[in-house]
Design an enzyme around this catalytic site. Structure first.
Site, PDB file in Angstrom:
ATOM      1  N   ASP A 112       0.867  -1.167   0.000  1.00  0.00           N
ATOM      2  CA  ASP A 112       0.000   0.000   0.000  1.00  0.00           C
ATOM      3  C   ASP A 112       0.917   1.235   0.000  1.00  0.00           C
ATOM      4  OD1 ASP A 112      -2.323   1.678   0.419  1.00  0.00           O
ATOM      5  OD2 ASP A 112      -1.730   1.781   2.516  1.00  0.00           O
TER       6      ASP A 112
ATOM      7  N   ASP B 164      -0.259   5.097   1.207  1.00  0.00           N
ATOM      8  CA  ASP B 164      -0.516   6.004   2.327  1.00  0.00           C
ATOM      9  C   ASP B 164      -0.398   5.280   3.667  1.00  0.00           C
ATOM     10  OD1 ASP B 164      -1.016   8.282   0.798  1.00  0.00           O
ATOM     11  OD2 ASP B 164      -3.112   7.733   0.486  1.00  0.00           O
TER      12      ASP B 164
ATOM     13  N   ASP C 287      -3.155  12.516   0.788  1.00  0.00           N
ATOM     14  CA  ASP C 287      -4.240  13.456   0.505  1.00  0.00           C
ATOM     15  C   ASP C 287      -4.267  14.591   1.530  1.00  0.00           C
ATOM     16  OD1 ASP C 287      -5.070  12.090  -1.738  1.00  0.00           O
ATOM     17  OD2 ASP C 287      -6.525  10.873  -0.651  1.00  0.00           O
TER      18      ASP C 287
ATOM     19  N   ASP D  84      -5.117   3.787  -3.051  1.00  0.00           N
ATOM     20  CA  ASP D  84      -6.263   4.645  -3.365  1.00  0.00           C
ATOM     21  C   ASP D  84      -5.853   6.125  -3.377  1.00  0.00           C
ATOM     22  OD1 ASP D  84      -8.836   5.285  -4.014  1.00  0.00           O
ATOM     23  OD2 ASP D  84      -9.650   5.036  -1.990  1.00  0.00           O
TER      24      ASP D  84
END
Length: 311
Positions: free
Chosen positions: A77, A79, A88, A168
């Site tokens: 992954d 983040d 973000d 994501d």
């Protein structure tokens, strides 16, 4: 022209192999068969164009089995796994005053974070925040503890691991970060939401895909990505001895639910992925199959990988 003659089924397995002989001949396995390729143009100096999935040069003779060790698939992954923040949130530091107005922050809806970030990037563009300023914020995000160590370890052992990233976040931000630390080339593929700068100079974000999973955000199901990746690699005659997943978030839990007892989940300790695993282990004993190794530093993952390679 080269003449291809089928000389019988190969016992080599699922690895495409090219061999250069002293007499300017090649032996290669293509789609499960051993072929004898004679070239009429003299010396053969490169990889045969028929061998689309070249791996290594191995002396092979007809009827002889070549022993090739399968790779491990390791999935990261981004983040709060590779980096020690949510990117973000980090990019908002590029906004005037380093913050967003209340009306924008309050527009976030559960399960629609990608849509929310589309509005954030639109706002940054309207405020005159340019590409270089956004790139700079991504490039200086701190890495999680031990992450440089594991990247160096994997680089040194790259022949044994196939490494992909599923996130994501967005492609622009991930690539800016990885290029800043010099490890963009470590990853065979990056799966994330597409993002590009349009003619206005605004960063435009789009969802990665659609899916039917009720447990994941509307724009991305990591289980679907992993399943499709494994199908794609199987069609290319690539199989993995073991799968390993390093993550932290609730959406990192979803893909590991389909892992087998041979595979390993590395959830960041006390983060949502870890909590989801503990909840399932408590409520549905023996359903969650992979070995679970929580990590606080990526050095914890390295320790496991070192022992794995010694077995």
């Amino acid at each position: 022209m080269a003449e291809v003659k089928e000389v019988g089924p190969a016992l080599i397995g699922n690895v495409y192999t090219v061999v250069l002989s002293q007499r300017n001949k090649e032996m290669l396995q293509l789609e499960g068969y051993l072929y004898h390729l004679e070239c009429s143009r003299g010396s053969i100096t490169g990889v045969c164009i028929f061998c689309l999935y070249y791996r290594e040069k191995t002396p092979v003779q007809s009827g002889v089995t070549a022993s090739v060790k399968q790779k491990y698939l390791i999935i990261f992954d981004f983040d709060e796994t590779i980096i020690n923040e949510n990117s973000d949130d980090s990019v908002i530091r590029a906004a005037p005053g380093g913050t967003l107005p209340d009306w924008l922050r309050n527009s976030l809806k559960d399960g629609f974070y990608n849509e929310y970030m589309q509005h954030v990037f639109e706002y940054l563009g309207e405020q005159g925040v340019q590409e270089e300023a956004i790139r700079n914020e991504y490039s200086k995000i701190p890495l999680s503890p031990g992450m440089l160590n594991i990247f160096n370890f994997l680089m040194k052992n790259s022949g044994l691991f196939e490494i992909i990233l599923i996130s994501d976040a967005n492609m622009f931000g991930i690539e800016a970060t990885l290029k800043a630390i010099g490890f963009h080339s470590l990853f065979r593929k990056i799966y994330t939401n597409p993002a590009h700068f349009d003619k206005r100079g605004y960063l435009v974000l789009r969802p990665y895909h659609s899916h039917t999973c009720t447990k994941c955000p509307a724009n991305m199901c990591k289980r679907k990505i992993v399943t499709e990746y494994l199908t794609e690699r199987a069609q290319q005659s690539v199989k993995f001895e073991k799968m390993l997943y390093v993550g932290d978030g609730a959406n990192d839990f979803c893909p590991t639910v389909v892992f087998s007892s041979n595979d390993v989940a590395f959830p960041r300790k006390n983060y949502p992925m870890h909590r989801r695993i503990l909840e399932m282990q408590k409520s549905q004993p023996n359903v969650y199959q992979p070995t679970v190794i929580p990590w606080q530093s990526a050095d914890d993952v390295i320790y496991y990988l070192q022992r794995l390679l010694q077995t």
